[in-house]
Design an enzyme around this catalytic site. Structure first.
Site, PDB file in Angstrom:
ATOM      1  N   HIS A   1       0.731  -1.127   0.000  1.00  0.00           N
ATOM      2  CA  HIS A   1       0.061   0.101  -0.163  1.00  0.00           C
ATOM      3  C   HIS A   1       0.780   1.334  -0.111  1.00  0.00           C
ATOM      4  O   HIS A   1       0.434   2.178  -0.751  1.00  0.00           O
ATOM      5  CB  HIS A   1      -1.010   0.034   1.408  1.00  0.00           C
TER       6      HIS A   1
ATOM      7  N   ARG B   1      -8.612  -0.008 -15.159  1.00  0.00           N
ATOM      8  CA  ARG B   1      -8.510  -1.373 -14.559  1.00  0.00           C
ATOM      9  C   ARG B   1      -9.745  -1.616 -13.485  1.00  0.00           C
ATOM     10  O   ARG B   1      -9.649  -1.266 -12.582  1.00  0.00           O
ATOM     11  CB  ARG B   1      -7.333  -1.420 -13.530  1.00  0.00           C
TER      12      ARG B   1
ATOM     13  N   GLU C   1      -0.182  -9.900 -23.369  1.00  0.00           N
ATOM     14  CA  GLU C   1       0.697  -9.751 -22.216  1.00  0.00           C
ATOM     15  C   GLU C   1       1.292 -11.198 -21.574  1.00  0.00           C
ATOM     16  O   GLU C   1       2.189 -11.405 -21.050  1.00  0.00           O
ATOM     17  CB  GLU C   1       0.182  -8.943 -21.107  1.00  0.00           C
TER      18      GLU C   1
ATOM     19  N   ASP D   1       3.243  -7.348 -17.517  1.00  0.00           N
ATOM     20  CA  ASP D   1       2.850  -9.147 -17.403  1.00  0.00           C
ATOM     21  C   ASP D   1       3.887  -9.496 -18.689  1.00  0.00           C
ATOM     22  O   ASP D   1       4.249 -10.701 -18.385  1.00  0.00           O
ATOM     23  CB  ASP D   1       1.501  -9.299 -17.552  1.00  0.00           C
TER      24      ASP D   1
ATOM     25  N   CYS E   1       0.103  -0.262 -22.857  1.00  0.00           N
ATOM     26  CA  CYS E   1      -0.407   0.449 -21.471  1.00  0.00           C
ATOM     27  C   CYS E   1       0.353  -0.196 -20.415  1.00  0.00           C
ATOM     28  O   CYS E   1      -0.023   0.368 -19.078  1.00  0.00           O
ATOM     29  CB  CYS E   1      -1.881   0.013 -21.365  1.00  0.00           C
TER      30      CYS E   1
HETATM   31  C1  PEP Z   1       0.401  -4.778 -17.933  1.00  0.00           C
HETATM   32  O1  PEP Z   1       0.345  -5.844 -17.583  1.00  0.00           O
HETATM   33  O2  PEP Z   1       1.394  -4.267 -18.283  1.00  0.00           O
HETATM   34  C2  PEP Z   1      -0.890  -4.020 -17.462  1.00  0.00           C
HETATM   35  C3  PEP Z   1      -0.979  -2.761 -18.177  1.00  0.00           C
HETATM   36  O3  PEP Z   1      -1.698  -4.687 -16.746  1.00  0.00           O
HETATM   37  P1  PEP Z   1      -1.747  -4.644 -15.178  1.00  0.00           P
HETATM   38  O4  PEP Z   1      -0.357  -3.848 -14.685  1.00  0.00           O
HETATM   39  O5  PEP Z   1      -2.723  -4.165 -14.213  1.00  0.00           O
HETATM   40  O6  PEP Z   1      -1.399  -6.230 -15.079  1.00  0.00           O
HETATM   41 MG    MG Z   2      -1.467  -6.980 -16.926  1.00  0.00          MG
END
Ligand code: PEP
Ligand code: MG
Length: 574
Positions: free
Chosen positions: A194, A301, A435, A459, A506
């Protein structure tokens, strides 16, 4: 004596100031025996400490500053829940009665037994919740001993003070906001703690996981905090201090100058347009996205609507949240990612034990296993698509079968809305997050079924390099410049473009200014990132020569040598 301490930088920039130590409140208490006649009064004393802690938390919820990040309330609610659990609020009274021991002792005995269970948990996110339990126990202990939980005002002017703490709770950070510290550093906190999440929201230089900073640093010592590299320099010599003062000035000047770019069109030197969108977690984050002139929401998200609560948001509640974002973005695209639960984000009720959560029933896998949960969300998103330019984004695809099933379920959700006579955007585009390396390496089959693609580099790196992204023990191996990662990212961008489908990045790579030109050189024209990074990335885009960066990016793809890659990156950013 001058020395440096290394941790994990969670929010960039440079701060220079005097250390202000936050008392290290460990769970250490004295023990004493009670006479039989004192037991009841001791149990009452314990009850009233719990009540005090509860009303302190309620008061904090009441007085959340307007500019506090949206996570604050959720974290306070989590502490409220922990406090309400009978393992902490009732069980210690049995110890008081049975062992005839004082309330502080009974509470810490119970807390230690509970905390040892956390150590055995496989799940990193849950393990990190141990810190929340400690913070709640500390709060009750303070109520028992009569010491209020405050962050004392620093002896030096606030803007020159750096808070050094063993750990900070979300509630502490609210108190901390009453004084405007230049920075904070903590011993604890992994990348998903956190504290780290809050540090990013506060947008001041900060470092976590310094391990022994609280012991090594003394009150009022001079500190330099370099939030970008995760380094604290204690008692710097005159030359180092001068160098960092200069860097800090430049950093502050840059931040001011960046604000002027708000209305500037994002384009490279030759006029090629680049779309810079924002990643958000909750509808409230739209304000920050708009303040930084985001061209849309590239990643919402949505699972954050489901966290830190015991019930599930209904279809209507979800619909309102999605609609709010769509309306506020006023015709700009809003990309809603379907639930990415599992791994480090869990939901009460459908959480399953997984020996290796990042590789388990996560994201689309979980949604396909819980079709009702998914159906509700799909209906809510589709209903909201009537009010704005909404797109659906499906996370963690690894097989085409999953995608086919998802498209089928979207069709079913549409049919059910038709039956109910409810309006929705019938042409709502459906995109996929690439990803997982398997999807990247068999991209063709995915892109032909999708309207657009978004690359989740966080990811993609985790799964390509076999590094648990929540484990700070392997955080140093997390490398976006690894040749395997660069090859995959370039392949996805070029593969999607060849198929005529829009492609965005992203993941965190999109908000890393050192990598902007690499991505531009690979052909990327759509970036989505934390709103705080939008203007610095825009500045980098404006200064980029597309032809030159494309040549260098192509050379990067031809080498597998880390030193050469680093050299090419430096040349690109020179
Ligand atoms: C990612 O995996 O790059 C992504 C944008 O999603 P998250 O970070 O929420 O897994
Ligand atoms: Mg991801």
């Amino acid at each position: 004596m001058s020395f440096t301490i290394h941790g994990i930088g969670v929010s960039g920039g440079i701060a220079i100031g005097r250390a202000h130590l936050l008392t290290n409140t460990r769970l250490e208490v004295t023990h004493y025996d009670l006479a039989e006649s004192e037991v009841h009064a001791e149990m009452d004393r314990f009850d009233s400490a719990i009540a005090t802690a509860r009303s302190e938390l309620a008061a904090l919820v009441e007085h959340i500053p307007e500019n506090a990040p949206p996570e604050f309330e959720a974290f306070l609610n989590l502490h409220h829940m922990i406090l309400g659990d009978s393992t902490l609020s009732e069980a210690p009274k049995e110890i008081i009665a049975k062992q005839r021991s004082n309330a502080e002792w009974a509470l810490t005995q119970q807390a230690e037994a509970l905390l040892s269970q956390f150590d055995r948990m496989e799940d990193a996110y849950l393990r990190e919740r141990k810190a929340d339990v400690v913070q709640v126990v500390e709060r009750v202990l303070k109520a028992l001993t009569g010491q209020p939980r405050t962050i004392p005002a620093p002896r030096h002017p606030e803007e020159d003070s750096i808070l050094v703490a063993h750990d900070l709770s979300p509630a502490d950070v609210i108190l901390f906001k009453q004084h405007r510290f230049a920075s904070f550093v903590t011993d604890l906190g992994g990348a998903t703690s956190h504290t780290a999440i809050l540090a990013r929201s506060l947008n001041i230089p900060s470092i976590v996981a310094l391990h022994h900073a609280r012991q090594l640093i003394r009150e009022s010592e001079l500190l330099i905090v370099d939030g970008s590299s995760g380094v604290v320099i204690v008692n710097p010599d005159a030359n180092v201090l001068m160098e960092y003062e200069l860097r800090r000035e430049q950093w502050q000047l840059e931040r001011e100058k960046l604000k002027r770019l708000k209305t500037t069109r994002a384009a490279t030197l030759d006029g090629t347009r680049v779309e810079l969108q924002a990643n958000i977690e909750l509808p409230e984050d739209v304000d920050q996205a708009k303040d930084n002139a985001a061209a849309g929401i590239g990643l919402f998200r949505s699972e954050f609507l489901f966290l830190s609560r015991t019930d599930l948001p209904s279809e209507d509640e979800q619909f309102e949240a999605y609609r709010k974002v769509a309306v506020e973005m006023d015709g700009l695209p809003v990309t809603i990612r379907t639930l990415d639960l599992g791994a480090d984000k869990h939901l009460n009720g459908v959480q399953r034990f997984s020996p290796n959560p990042a590789l388990g029933l996560r994201a689309i896998r979980l949604c396909l296993a819980e079709p009702q949960l998914f159906h509700r969300q799909l209906r809510a998103i589709l209903r909201a698509s009537h009010y704005g330019k909404i797109k659906i984004l499906v996370p963690m695809l690894s097989t085409v079968h999953e995608l086919n099933q998802t498209l089928h379920l979207i069709g079913e959700a549409k049919r059910s809305l038709d039956e109910d006579g409810i309006a929705y955007g019938s042409e709502t585009p459906v995109g996929g997050m690439i990803e997982v390396p398997a999807a990247a390496l068999s991209l063709g089959a995915f892109v032909k079924r999708l309207d657009f693609v978004s690359i989740g580099t966080n990811d993609l790196i985790q799964y390509t390099l076999a590094i648990d992204r929540t484990d700070d023990a392997v955080a140093h191996l997390y490398d976006p410049l690894h040749p395997a990662v660069l090859t995959l990212v370039a392949q996805i961008i070029r593969g999607a473009q060849k198929a005529g489908k829009p492609v965005a990045v992203c993941g965190e790579m999109a908000g890393d200014v050192k990598l902007t030109r690499v991505l531009l050189g690979f052909g990327l024209r759509q970036f989505s990132m934390h709103p705080a990074h939008l203007l610095s990335i825009k500045q980098q885009v404006l200064r980029s020569d597309l032809e030159e960066v494309t040549q260098l990016a192509n050379r990067m793809l031809k080498t597998e040598e880390p030193d050469k890659l680093q050299g090419l990156l430096e040349k690109m950013n020179a």
